[in-house]
Design a protein around this motif. Sequence first.
Motif, short mmCIF file in Angstrom:
data_model
loop_
_atom_site.label_atom_id
_atom_site.label_comp_id
_atom_site.label_asym_id
_atom_site.label_seq_id
_atom_site.Cartn_x
_atom_site.Cartn_y
_atom_site.Cartn_z
N ASN A 170 -8.00 4.14 2.93
CA ASN A 170 -8.22 5.68 3.23
C ASN A 170 -7.35 6.91 3.62
N LYS A 171 -7.69 7.54 3.02
CA LYS A 171 -6.54 8.67 3.68
C LYS A 171 -7.37 9.24 4.22
N ALA A 227 0.80 -0.86 -0.42
CA ALA A 227 -0.04 -0.40 0.19
C ALA A 227 0.58 0.95 -0.36
N GLN A 228 1.78 1.25 0.42
CA GLN A 228 2.77 2.20 0.80
C GLN A 228 3.83 2.77 -0.50
N HIS A 288 -2.17 7.18 5.77
CA HIS A 288 -3.38 6.31 4.86
C HIS A 288 -3.81 5.16 5.58
N LYS A 319 1.77 2.49 -3.22
CA LYS A 319 1.10 2.57 -4.23
C LYS A 319 1.51 4.08 -3.56
N VAL A 320 0.68 4.53 -2.34
CA VAL A 320 0.74 5.99 -1.81
C VAL A 320 0.89 6.70 -1.71
#
Length: 289
Positions: A184-185, A149-150, A245, A152-153
């Motif tokens: 989610n942010k 996830a990290q 996130h 990615k965002v």
Amino acid sequence: MKPVRKAVLPVAGLGTRVLPGSKTVPKELLNVVDRPILSYIVAEGRAAGIEHFVFVTGRGKNAIEDYFDHHIELEAQLQAKGKTALLAEIVGELPKPGEMSFVRQMQPHGLGHAVWCARDIVGDEPFAVMLPDMLMEGPVAPLKQAIDAQAKVGGNIIVVEPCPPGEAHKYGVVALDGAGGRLNKMTGMVEKPPKGTEPSNLFISGRYVLQPEIFAILADQERGAGNEIQLTDAMATLMKSQAFHALEYEGTTYDCGDKIGLLRANVAFALKRTDLGGDARAAVLDLLK
Ligand code: G1P
């Protein structure tokens, strides 16, 4: 973007919820089926690509360092008796030379202080925090889900999960900028919110990917909930300048710092074992008769 190579494992806690067993055996070394909780946590970290584990230990925790070292007499015995499969299993999880560091948290000032103790070993790169009480499993290693996830965002990732009703005040709780999917942010977070003030039912469950700027904040972090230096408070400050996130990971958490959580982990992991599952099931059913 620098890769996440290091994980910090705070293991200085006294384990008051699983006393008296944790008086002389570090709670992180209590068995789930036939191996210590930490053995599963390190395996999860390796499956997520972690190359270096930083244990933040304390007095009475030397057995952790010993667990991840050769036991010459035991290995010689197993070899002599031809127990080669067991020997391979024991030797197989030992660290590569230099894969682990141990640093002492000399006083129990809280989770934020424990993570700060690892600052020089982590250095200037993003890193993971794994809370070893929280044994997690999923279709993909939970920490890998966070690291992916990290990638990615960017920024910082906190793994969260829904809390049973009425329990959120015992944890760190996050606030989200709307909820769409699992990632989610975040707009806020609070450590141990008073009952009734929780910003959501999603609690911080024990895996983090953080940027190294957290260390400078932790250096001056004032005490918060429970009069401890809280990681959550420092992350809330970092959130003013960096994105956070929340990731609702896929999988199951067992809180092994708790008597019933440890029991659940033992039963669940025994039932899943190909070599023990049948006998475990029979034993559990027999007890329930
Ligand atoms: C710590 C964290 C908290 C998190 C919890 C998960 O609290 O500060 O945010 O929700 O672990 O177990 P502690 O268990 O140290 O009170």
